[in-house]
Design a protein around this motif. Sequence first.
Motif, PDB file in Angstrom:
ATOM      1  N   ASP A  22     -11.581 -15.085   2.124  1.00  0.00           N
ATOM      2  CA  ASP A  22     -10.590 -14.013   2.073  1.00  0.00           C
ATOM      3  C   ASP A  22     -10.552 -13.269   0.742  1.00  0.00           C
ATOM      4  O   ASP A  22      -9.726 -12.396   0.544  1.00  0.00           O
ATOM      5  CB  ASP A  22      -9.202 -14.548   2.421  1.00  0.00           C
ATOM      6  CG  ASP A  22      -8.724 -15.615   1.455  1.00  0.00           C
ATOM      7  OD1 ASP A  22      -9.542 -16.166   0.691  1.00  0.00           O
ATOM      8  OD2 ASP A  22      -7.513 -15.896   1.466  1.00  0.00           O
ATOM      9  N   PRO A  61      -6.323 -11.365  -1.643  1.00  0.00           N
ATOM     10  CA  PRO A  61      -5.829 -10.360  -0.695  1.00  0.00           C
ATOM     11  C   PRO A  61      -4.552  -9.693  -1.206  1.00  0.00           C
ATOM     12  O   PRO A  61      -3.738 -10.317  -1.877  1.00  0.00           O
ATOM     13  CB  PRO A  61      -5.544 -11.171   0.574  1.00  0.00           C
ATOM     14  CG  PRO A  61      -6.424 -12.367   0.454  1.00  0.00           C
ATOM     15  CD  PRO A  61      -6.495 -12.674  -1.016  1.00  0.00           C
ATOM     16  N   ASP A  62      -4.402  -8.422  -0.875  1.00  0.00           N
ATOM     17  CA  ASP A  62      -3.247  -7.593  -1.249  1.00  0.00           C
ATOM     18  C   ASP A  62      -3.178  -7.294  -2.737  1.00  0.00           C
ATOM     19  O   ASP A  62      -2.139  -6.880  -3.242  1.00  0.00           O
ATOM     20  CB  ASP A  62      -1.928  -8.190  -0.754  1.00  0.00           C
ATOM     21  CG  ASP A  62      -1.836  -8.169   0.763  1.00  0.00           C
ATOM     22  OD1 ASP A  62      -2.244  -7.154   1.363  1.00  0.00           O
ATOM     23  OD2 ASP A  62      -1.368  -9.162   1.343  1.00  0.00           O
ATOM     24  N   ARG A  89      -6.971  -8.575   3.989  1.00  0.00           N
ATOM     25  CA  ARG A  89      -7.145  -9.904   4.581  1.00  0.00           C
ATOM     26  C   ARG A  89      -8.203  -9.815   5.680  1.00  0.00           C
ATOM     27  O   ARG A  89      -8.480  -8.736   6.194  1.00  0.00           O
ATOM     28  CB  ARG A  89      -5.832 -10.404   5.168  1.00  0.00           C
ATOM     29  CG  ARG A  89      -4.743 -10.553   4.114  1.00  0.00           C
ATOM     30  CD  ARG A  89      -3.478 -11.153   4.710  1.00  0.00           C
ATOM     31  NE  ARG A  89      -2.445 -11.205   3.698  1.00  0.00           N
ATOM     32  CZ  ARG A  89      -2.364 -12.130   2.759  1.00  0.00           C
ATOM     33  NH1 ARG A  89      -3.260 -13.083   2.694  1.00  0.00           N
ATOM     34  NH2 ARG A  89      -1.390 -12.117   1.867  1.00  0.00           N
ATOM     35  N   GLU A  92      -8.329  -7.214   8.808  1.00  0.00           N
ATOM     36  CA  GLU A  92      -7.638  -5.950   8.559  1.00  0.00           C
ATOM     37  C   GLU A  92      -8.652  -4.811   8.493  1.00  0.00           C
ATOM     38  O   GLU A  92      -9.785  -5.017   8.062  1.00  0.00           O
ATOM     39  CB  GLU A  92      -6.902  -5.978   7.209  1.00  0.00           C
ATOM     40  CG  GLU A  92      -5.536  -6.588   7.240  1.00  0.00           C
ATOM     41  CD  GLU A  92      -4.822  -6.360   5.909  1.00  0.00           C
ATOM     42  OE1 GLU A  92      -4.084  -5.364   5.796  1.00  0.00           O
ATOM     43  OE2 GLU A  92      -5.020  -7.188   5.005  1.00  0.00           O
TER      44      GLU A  92
END
Length: 173
Positions: A22, A61-62, A89, A92
Amino acid sequence: MTRAAAIHDRAEPIPAAPPPHDLTEVELTWIEKRVENWIRFGREVGEQILDRRRRVLRFAPDSVFAFVRWAANDYGTIASNLDVLRTVRAGEPQQTVPFVRPGGDILLKVEGWPKVERVLQMIDAIEAIGIDPSDVSPDHWRHVHNRMSAGEQPRSYTAEHHKAFLLRRRAGS
Protein backbone atom coordinates in the motif's frame (compact mmCIF):
# COMPACT_ATOMS: atom_id res chain seq x y z
CA MET A 1 26.46 -19.28 15.64
CA THR A 2 23.49 -16.97 15.21
CA ARG A 3 21.85 -16.39 11.84
CA ALA A 4 23.01 -12.74 11.85
CA ALA A 5 26.60 -13.79 12.52
CA ALA A 6 26.42 -16.40 9.76
CA ILE A 7 25.15 -13.81 7.30
CA HIS A 8 27.85 -11.37 8.40
CA ASP A 9 30.56 -14.01 7.99
CA ARG A 10 29.46 -14.72 4.40
CA ALA A 11 29.82 -10.99 3.61
CA GLU A 12 26.81 -11.12 1.31
CA PRO A 13 24.38 -8.23 1.15
CA ILE A 14 21.06 -8.80 2.86
CA PRO A 15 18.27 -8.24 0.34
CA ALA A 16 15.93 -5.41 1.26
CA ALA A 17 12.44 -6.45 2.23
CA PRO A 18 9.88 -5.57 -0.42
CA PRO A 19 7.82 -2.52 0.48
CA PRO A 20 4.28 -3.08 1.75
CA HIS A 21 1.80 -3.15 -1.13
CA ASP A 22 0.00 0.00 0.00
CA LEU A 23 2.99 2.37 -0.14
CA THR A 24 3.64 4.72 -3.03
CA GLU A 25 7.21 4.77 -4.33
CA VAL A 26 8.89 7.76 -5.97
CA GLU A 27 12.19 7.26 -7.77
CA LEU A 28 14.46 10.29 -7.51
CA THR A 29 17.42 10.88 -9.81
CA TRP A 30 20.06 13.58 -9.42
CA ILE A 31 22.60 14.07 -12.21
CA GLU A 32 23.89 17.60 -11.68
CA LYS A 33 22.68 20.01 -14.39
CA ARG A 34 21.09 17.17 -16.42
CA VAL A 35 18.32 15.42 -14.46
CA GLU A 36 17.24 16.74 -11.09
CA ASN A 37 14.16 15.15 -9.54
CA TRP A 38 13.33 15.96 -5.93
CA ILE A 39 10.57 16.07 -3.33
CA ARG A 40 9.76 19.66 -2.33
CA PHE A 41 7.57 18.65 0.61
CA GLY A 42 6.03 15.50 2.04
CA ARG A 43 6.61 12.95 4.78
CA GLU A 44 8.28 9.82 3.51
CA VAL A 45 8.07 6.64 5.59
CA GLY A 46 11.00 4.87 3.97
CA GLU A 47 13.96 5.27 1.68
CA GLN A 48 16.05 2.91 -0.41
CA ILE A 49 19.32 4.08 -1.96
CA LEU A 50 19.79 2.47 -5.36
CA ASP A 51 23.14 4.03 -6.24
CA ARG A 52 24.89 7.36 -5.76
CA ARG A 53 22.51 9.10 -8.18
CA ARG A 54 19.20 7.36 -7.51
CA ARG A 55 17.02 6.59 -4.52
CA VAL A 56 13.43 5.58 -3.88
CA LEU A 57 11.24 7.28 -1.29
CA ARG A 58 8.10 5.62 0.05
CA PHE A 59 4.93 7.40 1.18
CA ALA A 60 2.00 6.06 3.22
CA PRO A 61 -1.55 6.16 1.83
CA ASP A 62 -3.30 9.56 1.99
CA SER A 63 0.02 11.44 2.15
CA VAL A 64 0.44 14.62 0.15
CA PHE A 65 3.77 15.51 -1.43
CA ALA A 66 5.23 17.73 -4.15
CA PHE A 67 7.42 16.10 -6.80
CA VAL A 68 9.62 18.33 -8.96
CA ARG A 69 11.16 17.03 -12.21
CA TRP A 70 13.69 19.06 -14.16
CA ALA A 71 15.85 18.06 -17.12
CA ALA A 72 18.32 19.87 -19.38
CA ASN A 73 20.61 19.22 -22.33
CA ASP A 74 23.59 21.13 -23.74
CA TYR A 75 21.27 23.93 -24.88
CA GLY A 76 19.31 24.49 -21.66
CA THR A 77 16.19 23.34 -19.86
CA ILE A 78 14.07 20.84 -21.75
CA ALA A 79 11.50 19.98 -19.05
CA SER A 80 10.23 21.49 -15.79
CA ASN A 81 7.31 19.86 -13.99
CA LEU A 82 5.81 20.05 -10.51
CA ASP A 83 3.08 17.72 -9.32
CA VAL A 84 1.32 17.78 -5.96
CA LEU A 85 0.02 14.27 -5.38
CA ARG A 86 -2.07 12.46 -2.80
CA THR A 87 -1.08 8.85 -2.38
CA VAL A 88 -3.90 6.35 -2.76
CA ARG A 89 -4.92 3.08 -1.17
CA ALA A 90 -5.03 -0.17 -3.13
CA GLY A 91 -8.06 -0.18 -5.43
CA GLU A 92 -8.57 3.60 -5.42
CA PRO A 93 -8.58 5.41 -8.77
CA GLN A 94 -5.25 6.98 -9.65
CA GLN A 95 -3.40 8.74 -12.42
CA THR A 96 0.04 7.77 -13.65
CA VAL A 97 2.98 10.08 -13.10
CA PRO A 98 6.51 9.35 -14.33
CA PHE A 99 8.71 7.81 -11.61
CA VAL A 100 5.74 7.36 -9.22
CA ARG A 101 4.56 3.80 -8.57
CA PRO A 102 1.77 2.89 -8.76
CA GLY A 103 0.53 6.46 -9.30
CA GLY A 104 -1.52 8.93 -7.30
CA ASP A 105 -4.34 11.41 -7.13
CA ILE A 106 -2.98 14.47 -8.96
CA LEU A 107 -4.05 17.56 -7.03
CA LEU A 108 -1.90 20.04 -8.98
CA LYS A 109 0.13 19.69 -12.16
CA VAL A 110 2.16 22.44 -13.80
CA GLU A 111 4.65 22.41 -16.66
CA GLY A 112 7.22 25.01 -17.64
CA TRP A 113 9.67 26.78 -15.37
CA PRO A 114 7.66 30.03 -14.87
CA LYS A 115 4.68 28.06 -13.51
CA VAL A 116 6.88 25.70 -11.48
CA GLU A 117 8.66 28.69 -9.96
CA ARG A 118 5.31 30.35 -9.12
CA VAL A 119 4.09 27.22 -7.30
CA LEU A 120 7.40 26.96 -5.43
CA GLN A 121 6.85 30.55 -4.27
CA MET A 122 3.33 29.62 -3.09
CA ILE A 123 4.78 26.70 -1.14
CA ASP A 124 7.34 29.04 0.44
CA ALA A 125 4.53 31.44 1.42
CA ILE A 126 2.58 28.62 3.09
CA GLU A 127 5.66 27.58 5.05
CA ALA A 128 6.26 31.24 6.01
CA ILE A 129 2.93 31.31 7.91
CA GLY A 130 3.93 28.18 9.82
CA ILE A 131 1.93 25.54 7.95
CA ASP A 132 3.46 22.35 6.57
CA PRO A 133 2.41 22.23 2.88
CA SER A 134 1.68 18.49 3.19
CA ASP A 135 -1.08 19.41 5.69
CA VAL A 136 -2.76 21.94 3.36
CA SER A 137 -6.29 21.19 2.17
CA PRO A 138 -6.22 19.08 -1.02
CA ASP A 139 -8.93 21.43 -2.33
CA HIS A 140 -6.45 24.32 -2.19
CA TRP A 141 -4.00 22.48 -4.45
CA ARG A 142 -6.87 21.72 -6.88
CA HIS A 143 -7.84 25.40 -6.77
CA VAL A 144 -4.27 26.45 -7.61
CA HIS A 145 -4.18 23.94 -10.49
CA ASN A 146 -7.50 25.14 -11.92
CA ARG A 147 -6.70 28.85 -11.62
CA MET A 148 -3.24 28.47 -13.15
CA SER A 149 -4.67 26.35 -15.98
CA ALA A 150 -7.09 29.19 -16.73
CA GLY A 151 -4.33 31.81 -16.56
CA GLU A 152 -5.80 33.34 -13.42
CA GLN A 153 -4.19 34.23 -10.08
CA PRO A 154 -4.87 31.63 -7.34
CA ARG A 155 -5.99 32.76 -3.88
CA SER A 156 -3.37 32.60 -1.15
CA TYR A 157 -3.69 29.92 1.51
CA THR A 158 -4.13 31.57 4.90
CA ALA A 159 -4.10 30.44 8.51
CA GLU A 160 -7.90 31.02 8.51
CA HIS A 161 -8.34 28.72 5.49
CA HIS A 162 -6.22 26.10 7.22
CA LYS A 163 -8.18 26.34 10.48
CA ALA A 164 -11.46 25.95 8.58
CA PHE A 165 -10.07 22.92 6.71
CA LEU A 166 -8.96 21.26 9.96
CA LEU A 167 -12.39 21.87 11.54
CA ARG A 168 -14.18 20.40 8.47
CA ARG A 169 -11.88 17.37 8.54
CA ARG A 170 -12.44 16.83 12.26
CA ALA A 171 -16.22 17.17 11.86
CA GLY A 172 -16.22 14.65 9.00
CA SER A 173 -14.38 11.92 10.94
